[in-house]
Design an enzyme around this catalytic site. Structure first.
Site, PDB file in Angstrom:
ATOM      1  N   GLU A   1      -1.681  52.744  15.846  1.00 20.86           N
ATOM      2  CA  GLU A   1      -0.487  51.925  15.620  1.00 20.86           C
ATOM      3  C   GLU A   1      -0.280  50.887  16.713  1.00 20.86           C
ATOM      4  O   GLU A   1       0.185  49.776  16.441  1.00 20.86           O
ATOM      5  CB  GLU A   1       0.752  52.821  15.497  1.00 20.86           C
ATOM      6  CG  GLU A   1       0.849  53.602  14.213  1.00 20.86           C
ATOM      7  CD  GLU A   1      -0.059  54.820  14.167  1.00 20.86           C
ATOM      8  OE1 GLU A   1      -0.248  55.387  13.069  1.00 20.86           O
ATOM      9  OE2 GLU A   1      -0.600  55.198  15.235  1.00 20.86           O
TER      10      GLU A   1
ATOM     11  N   PHE B   1       4.726  56.276   8.091  1.00 24.69           N
ATOM     12  CA  PHE B   1       5.915  57.026   8.491  1.00 24.69           C
ATOM     13  C   PHE B   1       6.579  56.411   9.726  1.00 24.69           C
ATOM     14  O   PHE B   1       5.906  56.065  10.694  1.00 24.69           O
ATOM     15  CB  PHE B   1       5.560  58.485   8.776  1.00 24.69           C
ATOM     16  CG  PHE B   1       5.096  59.227   7.568  1.00 24.69           C
ATOM     17  CD1 PHE B   1       5.989  59.657   6.601  1.00 24.69           C
ATOM     18  CD2 PHE B   1       3.749  59.487   7.382  1.00 24.69           C
ATOM     19  CE1 PHE B   1       5.558  60.341   5.476  1.00 24.69           C
ATOM     20  CE2 PHE B   1       3.303  60.168   6.260  1.00 24.69           C
ATOM     21  CZ  PHE B   1       4.208  60.601   5.305  1.00 24.69           C
TER      22      PHE B   1
ATOM     23  N   HIS C   1       7.396  63.690  10.439  1.00 21.80           N
ATOM     24  CA  HIS C   1       7.249  62.749   9.330  1.00 21.80           C
ATOM     25  C   HIS C   1       8.571  62.560   8.568  1.00 21.80           C
ATOM     26  O   HIS C   1       8.556  62.157   7.406  1.00 21.80           O
ATOM     27  CB  HIS C   1       6.183  63.232   8.336  1.00 21.80           C
ATOM     28  CG  HIS C   1       4.812  63.336   8.907  1.00 21.80           C
ATOM     29  ND1 HIS C   1       4.418  64.383   9.702  1.00 21.80           N
ATOM     30  CD2 HIS C   1       3.736  62.513   8.806  1.00 21.80           C
ATOM     31  CE1 HIS C   1       3.154  64.210  10.062  1.00 21.80           C
ATOM     32  NE2 HIS C   1       2.714  63.084   9.526  1.00 21.80           N
TER      33      HIS C   1
END
Length: 338
Positions: free
Chosen positions: A60, A83, A129
């Site tokens: 990410e 998520f 999550h």
């Protein structure tokens, strides 16, 4: 009009904006041939190719840095974060770089990017999550934060976010992906920073966003059976916040409940409550009530359901704000002689 699910509304917005502007492209994990974990990017790689729908490695931080760099040289990238919980890994690039670029360049450089993230619980996905962390980002100058509750809003707001010249965090509640609604077949855009009154009422205001809008609407129907007409206000955009619409509703009803899924502690409801207390305190007939999630790590399994605000809880708090005398008066059925 067409009836579409929330997920399809998101897909349509992406498709339309990619077709309109070849500077718009997607990056994220598993968003290509598979169409994304929840099918939100289905068919887009087939239509636009792998240069505009980029499947990435699991990093990410690297994706966020690449997206930011692309935005600085004229592209309008969309980072499919999957998520929301994963956003911590991309925080430095988003909060310390993207949000500050325009200001620190003296207004010479823009960072028009969108970070899309699936937020919220109710999906039995556990503590890593299921979080909804919107309040973290409403504290960051230079960002915009959007949290739609319906397919109509999701499509119109996402198109506006993609065209905006600022970095936008766009939250999609995973428990809403399958809800359906009629939306126009022709193009439409909803301006960022404009709230929506989802239900008109005169007795009490309920402010909610994301999944809790539907909890608030259901509670409003229960209250109507008691003769209490609740007005439900959905901010839709949290940053910037449409204070005027919220304050106008509060000044009309003189009572307010704020509902959000995130823990009550330091949740975004606190900001809404502060705005009301500063600008409409003398219009209130009672305290500002906040209803939020339990301050707990989200467990796996059905026990998770006990963490979030319930319809009954909203109804009971509303009844407390409205005196029994008022309820009885509203429930009276007057019979007149013919």
């Amino acid at each position: 009009m067409q009836t579409v699910k929330f997920r399809r509304a998101i897909n349509q917005a992406l498709d339309e904006e990619m077709s309109r502007d070849n500077k718009v492209f997607l990056m994220g994990e598993d968003i290509g041939a598979s169409g994304g974990t929840f099918g939100l990017t289905k068919g887009l790689m087939d239509k636009y190719g792998d240069m505009r729908v980029k499947d990435t490695p699991i990093s990410e931080e690297a994706i966020m840095g690449t997206v930011l760099g692309a935005s600085l040289v004229g592209y309008r990238p969309i980072f499919d974060l999957m998520f929301m919980d994963f956003i911590m890994i991309a925080m430095d690039q988003l909060v310390n770089q993207a949000s500050k670029t325009h200001y620190l360049s003296g207004g010479k450089i823009k960072a028009p990017l969108v970070v899309r993230a699936l937020a919220g619980g109710g999906f039995r996905a556990g503590g890593h999550h299921s979080q909804t962390l919107e309040s973290w980002f409403t504290h960051v100058p230079g960002l915009k934060v959007v949290y739609p509750s319906t397919p109509y809003d999701a499509k119109g707001l996402l198109k506006a976010a993609i065209r905006d010249d600022n970095p936008v965090l766009f939250l999609e509640h995973k428990s809403l992906l399958s809800i359906q609604q009629e939306i126009p077949e022709e193009e439409y855009i909803i301006p960022l920073g404009k709230a929506d009154v989802k239900r008109q009422g005169s007795d009490i205001t309920i402010v909610a966003f994301g999944r809790m809008v539907h909890t608030a609407l259901e509670a409003a129907e229960k209250l109507a059976e008691l003769g209490i007409e609740a007005e439900v206000v959905d901010p839709r955009t949290l940053l910037p916040l449409d204070k005027d619409t919220i304050l106008a509703s509060v000044r009309k009803t003189n009572k307010v409940i704020i509902v959000h899924e995130a823990p009550k502690n330091s949740g975004f409801g606190s900001e809404i409550a502060a705005v009301i207390s500063e600008e409409a305190i003398y219009d209130l007939d009672g305290p500002i009530i906040r209803i939020g999630g339990v301050f707990s790590t989200i467990p796996v399994g059905s026990i998770e359901d006990n963490l979030y605000p319930k319809v009954g809880e909203v109804v009971e708090e509303a009844k407390k704000l409205i005196s029994k005398q008022e309820i009885n008066k509203k429930s009276e059925v007057k019979v007149y002689d013919s």
